[in-house]
Write a protein that holds these residues in place. Structure first.
Motif, PDB file in Angstrom:
ATOM      1  N   ALA A 100       0.833  -1.202   0.000  1.00 13.84           N
ATOM      2  CA  ALA A 100       0.000   0.000   0.000  1.00 13.84           C
ATOM      3  C   ALA A 100       0.867   1.250   0.000  1.00 13.84           C
ATOM      4  O   ALA A 100       0.595   2.212  -0.722  1.00 13.84           O
ATOM      5  CB  ALA A 100      -0.940  -0.012   1.209  1.00 13.84           C
ATOM      6  N   ILE A 101       1.941   1.230   0.796  1.00  9.96           N
ATOM      7  CA  ILE A 101       2.843   2.390   0.828  1.00  9.96           C
ATOM      8  C   ILE A 101       3.516   2.564  -0.533  1.00  9.96           C
ATOM      9  O   ILE A 101       3.622   3.681  -1.050  1.00  9.96           O
ATOM     10  CB  ILE A 101       3.894   2.212   1.946  1.00  9.96           C
ATOM     11  N   LEU A 102       3.918   1.445  -1.122  1.00  5.97           N
ATOM     12  CA  LEU A 102       4.530   1.494  -2.451  1.00  5.97           C
ATOM     13  C   LEU A 102       3.560   2.099  -3.471  1.00  5.97           C
ATOM     14  O   LEU A 102       3.924   2.953  -4.276  1.00  5.97           O
ATOM     15  CB  LEU A 102       4.922   0.071  -2.869  1.00  5.97           C
ATOM     16  N   LEU A 103       2.289   1.678  -3.393  1.00  7.74           N
ATOM     17  CA  LEU A 103       1.301   2.168  -4.356  1.00  7.74           C
ATOM     18  C   LEU A 103       0.875   3.603  -4.069  1.00  7.74           C
ATOM     19  O   LEU A 103       0.202   4.226  -4.869  1.00  7.74           O
ATOM     20  CB  LEU A 103       0.066   1.262  -4.343  1.00  7.74           C
ATOM     21  N   ASN A 104       1.245   4.107  -2.912  1.00 11.17           N
ATOM     22  CA  ASN A 104       0.875   5.468  -2.553  1.00 11.17           C
ATOM     23  C   ASN A 104       1.943   6.482  -2.974  1.00 11.17           C
ATOM     24  O   ASN A 104       1.789   7.680  -2.773  1.00 11.17           O
ATOM     25  CB  ASN A 104       0.629   5.544  -1.030  1.00 11.17           C
ATOM     26  N   ILE A 138      -7.382  -1.673   1.303  1.00  9.25           N
ATOM     27  CA  ILE A 138      -7.923  -1.008   2.485  1.00  9.25           C
ATOM     28  C   ILE A 138      -6.851  -0.139   3.149  1.00  9.25           C
ATOM     29  O   ILE A 138      -7.110   0.989   3.559  1.00  9.25           O
ATOM     30  CB  ILE A 138      -8.525  -2.047   3.456  1.00  9.25           C
ATOM     31  N   PHE A 139      -5.625  -0.669   3.206  1.00  8.18           N
ATOM     32  CA  PHE A 139      -4.513   0.141   3.731  1.00  8.18           C
ATOM     33  C   PHE A 139      -4.282   1.378   2.860  1.00  8.18           C
ATOM     34  O   PHE A 139      -4.048   2.478   3.364  1.00  8.18           O
ATOM     35  CB  PHE A 139      -3.224  -0.677   3.776  1.00  8.18           C
ATOM     36  N   LEU A 140      -4.358   1.164   1.546  1.00  8.79           N
ATOM     37  CA  LEU A 140      -4.135   2.280   0.629  1.00  8.79           C
ATOM     38  C   LEU A 140      -5.161   3.389   0.867  1.00  8.79           C
ATOM     39  O   LEU A 140      -4.823   4.579   0.899  1.00  8.79           O
ATOM     40  CB  LEU A 140      -4.200   1.773  -0.817  1.00  8.79           C
ATOM     41  N   ALA A 141      -6.425   2.964   1.054  1.00 17.75           N
ATOM     42  CA  ALA A 141      -7.469   3.943   1.340  1.00 17.75           C
ATOM     43  C   ALA A 141      -7.138   4.719   2.609  1.00 17.75           C
ATOM     44  O   ALA A 141      -7.289   5.938   2.674  1.00 17.75           O
ATOM     45  CB  ALA A 141      -8.815   3.232   1.487  1.00 17.75           C
ATOM     46  N   GLY A 142      -6.643   3.990   3.621  1.00 19.65           N
ATOM     47  CA  GLY A 142      -6.279   4.640   4.876  1.00 19.65           C
ATOM     48  C   GLY A 142      -5.150   5.638   4.684  1.00 19.65           C
ATOM     49  O   GLY A 142      -5.179   6.750   5.219  1.00 19.65           O
ATOM     50  N   LEU A 143      -4.152   5.247   3.899  1.00 21.30           N
ATOM     51  CA  LEU A 143      -3.011   6.136   3.658  1.00 21.30           C
ATOM     52  C   LEU A 143      -3.454   7.426   2.982  1.00 21.30           C
ATOM     53  O   LEU A 143      -2.982   8.512   3.300  1.00 21.30           O
ATOM     54  CB  LEU A 143      -1.971   5.440   2.773  1.00 21.30           C
ATOM     55  N   LYS A 144      -4.385   7.274   2.030  1.00 19.76           N
ATOM     56  CA  LYS A 144      -4.832   8.452   1.298  1.00 19.76           C
ATOM     57  C   LYS A 144      -5.628   9.398   2.197  1.00 19.76           C
ATOM     58  O   LYS A 144      -5.781  10.575   1.896  1.00 19.76           O
ATOM     59  CB  LYS A 144      -5.663   8.043   0.084  1.00 19.76           C
ATOM     60  N   ASN A 145      -6.159   8.870   3.287  1.00 17.43           N
ATOM     61  CA  ASN A 145      -6.946   9.706   4.193  1.00 17.43           C
ATOM     62  C   ASN A 145      -6.116  10.455   5.235  1.00 17.43           C
ATOM     63  O   ASN A 145      -6.650  11.237   6.003  1.00 17.43           O
ATOM     64  CB  ASN A 145      -7.974   8.838   4.934  1.00 17.43           C
ATOM     65  N   ILE A 146      -4.826  10.157   5.297  1.00 21.08           N
ATOM     66  CA  ILE A 146      -3.980  10.862   6.274  1.00 21.08           C
ATOM     67  C   ILE A 146      -3.715  12.272   5.755  1.00 21.08           C
ATOM     68  O   ILE A 146      -3.227  12.430   4.634  1.00 21.08           O
ATOM     69  CB  ILE A 146      -2.649  10.120   6.490  1.00 21.08           C
TER      70      ILE A 146
END
Lengths: 276, 314
Positions: B108-112, B190-198
């Protein structure tokens, strides 16, 4: 924003991405290689790395051993019927949970979320007994019905429905539209991307569903793809050519479906999963 | 959390003005009624029925007989496969759960990262998660096959003599962990969605204060993601305990029962040995374990999960 990465950073990021791509796609490629070679050739050393020309022959033998065309039809019919009905149920319930205030709403919704945690093994036997007493073994209905009210679908719909402006619904009420007309013409129309996301999620669930159909279907002409494929493994001599073609046939439609709708799917899941 | 509650309150006041609609009070119940019917017919009813038959000797044909706690006593005291299958599932969960969370978070971090063509990578990374467990099992049977498999072929390039993965009691379970990890893209999303919300300004403020990448990861990313880590942790534990398809298709529980999962034990007691009552007792025990684990994770979460609302309340 793009310029915040140094060249070294970019190289590192792209190499990890490349490794990820190889791991994600490699096994699919290997499956496809298997599907285009006769089973005997598959055991060559070194392994065949390029597609062969045995695809049609493998399909013919797969059709002979499983009746593949009927099985594809079973899978399609079950998954599509399920998707249409279950998406509607999810949308209706999600709409009520998102846009109405009623007694016990939050408690009921919390209970709905709890049901996601129930292991399917617990309800498997009673559902089986129920279908036996209804004499529904080996029917499409038995596969479709038990999961129609799909809690996660309702959850996703509710999360997405929250974004419908109250004023839109209110205006339609003032214009004298009935509640069901509002739902079918306004709510469903504005929610198309979310509906697509939920629909593909539900289609994937049912197309891939294995344990329940395995329990409830025991005549081979009623099998769905996963059940039919698993029956190949039980045969005396495992024919990897047939097996990989079967896997390809069960994988390809869902992948195409996903690739077409992936934008809606991913944004629907992203929009739905984070708010709580 | 707190913003959620406040919007609910304001919505409540808006909706209370709508009481003039006579039908208003039953309309939402009509909308949820299909789900309610399905819930009672196919979830709640069966759940209760399952509890009832767990106290019976209930063969698929023939006489049923009430036996009290006999099924439960039997499985704890007189059934070696109960304990061995439980041990296999625990071993699988101990390997699978942490790896799954770490890999999903890493991806997820990589894709962010903000580089070109990211949405294509996101789609590709998710592809393994759209296929059926059976197809996944078959593909990996083919990848893992000992003498001719592509995995061992590649391993031989780096001088590793790969094991006969699925026929080696020491490696079969590891092979299943690897195959399961391949199909877990949903956690990643789901992690990616969370990262985008920070909120980005947190990172900017930290940069101004001179924080490095590692500090930012542990002081901002992890705390801000902790509710999602909690959610994913619970879902992964549940998934690990329900793992059945891979074992059923890949190994049939072998070799030497090294992949004989608890879920497989429950399944076989019902649909191979037709001991429905006994299997229901097994299933209820599994349900209680899952509930217990979820409860523990939830309770412990007050120590490590950070909710945005907390700050404002203090």
């Amino acid at each position: 924003m793009r310029n915040q990465y140094s060249l070294l950073n970019k190289i590192v990021i792209y190499s990890f991405l490349l490794i990820g791509v190889i791991i994600s796609i490699g096994p699919f490629y290997w499956m496809f290689i298997g599907a285009t070679h006769p089973s005997g050739e598959i055991f060559n050393i070194p392994p065949q790395l390029l597609p062969g020309d045995y695809l049609v022959e493998n399909f013919i033998s797969l059709q002979e051993s499983l009746g593949m065309l009927k099985i594809i039809w079973n899978s399609l019919f079950i998954a599509l019927t399920f998707t249409v009905l279950s998406t509607l149920i999810s949308a209706a319930a999600g709409y009520a949970f998102a846009k109405f205030q009623f007694k016990g709403r939050d408690k009921i919704f919390f209970m709905l979320l709890l049901t996601i945690m129930i292991p399917y093994q617990v309800t498997l036997i009673p559902l089986f007994e129920l279908m036996v007493s209804l004499e529904w073994l080996n029917t499409y209905s038995a596969v479709i019905l038990p999961n129609l009210a799909f809690p996660f679908g309702i959850y996703l719909m509710r999360q997405n429905m929250k974004s419908i402006p109250d004023s839109l619904i209110e205006a339609a009420r003032i214009d004298g539209a009935g509640e069901f007309r509002i739902f079918f013409t306004i709510v469903l129309a504005t929610m198309r991307p979310a509906l697509a996301a939920v629909a593909i999620f539900l289609f994937m669930f049912q197309w891939n569903n294995f344990i329940w159909p395995l329990v409830i279907l025991n005549s081979s002409e009623m099998f769905t793809l996963p059940v039919a494929l698993s029956s190949l493994i039980g045969m005396a001599r495992v024919d990897y050519g047939q097996l990989m073609l079967g896997a390809t046939l069960s994988t390809l439609p869902i992948m195409i479906f996903f690739l077409i709708l992936q934008k809606q799917f991913i944004s629907g899941i992203l929009g739905g999963s984070v708010k709580e | 959390m707190s913003t959620e509650i406040s919007t609910n309150v304001s919505k409540q006041t808006v909706l209370q003005t709508k009481k003039k609609f006579k039908w208003g009070s039953i309309i939402p119940f009509l909308f949820i009624s299909p789900w309610v019917i399905g819930f009672f017919a196919f979830t709640f009813g069966p759940l209760l029925f399952s509890l009832v038959i767990s106290f019976f000797n209930w063969p698929i044909v023939g006489e049923t007989k009430f036996v009290g706690f006999q099924n439960y006593i039997e499985m704890f005291t007189n059934d070696p496969y109960f304990w061995s299958s439980l041990a296999v599932t625990v071993k699988f969960a101990v390997l699978f759960v942490p790896f799954n969370l770490i890999i999903a978070l890493f991806l997820a971090i990589l894709l962010n990262q903000k580089v070109k063509a990211m949405s294509a990578f996101r789609t590709i990374f998710y592809l393994p998660s759209v296929i059926s467990g059976v197809a996944l099992a078959m593909i990996w049977a083919w990848v893992f096959s000992g003498e001719y498999g592509i995995l061992n072929y590649f391993l031989s390039f780096v001088g590793i003599n790969g094991p006969d993965w699925l026929n080696d009691p020491n490696w079969a379970l590891v092979a299943m962990v690897i195959a399961s990890l391949w199909g877990q893209g949903t956690m990643m999303l789901i992690f990616l969605a969370g990262l985008k919300n920070i909120p980005q300004n947190l990172y900017e403020a930290a940069s101004i204060d001179g924080a490095g990448k590692v500090t930012k990861f542990f002081k901002i990313t992890i705390p801000m993601l902790s509710p999602i880590i909690l959610f994913n942790l619970i879902m992964t534990i549940i998934a690990a305990f329900q793992q059945l398809t891979l074992a059923l298709v890949l190994t049939g529980g072998g070799p030497l029962r090294s992949t004989y999962f608890y879920a497989m034990y429950v399944y076989e007691n019902a649909f191979k040995y037709f001991k429905m009552g006994y299997s229901s007792a097994n299933a209820w025990f599994m349900f209680i374990i899952v509930l217990g684990l979820t409860f523990i994770v939830f309770k412990s979460s007050t120590m490590w999960v950070y909710y945005e609302g907390e700050m404002k309340n203090k």
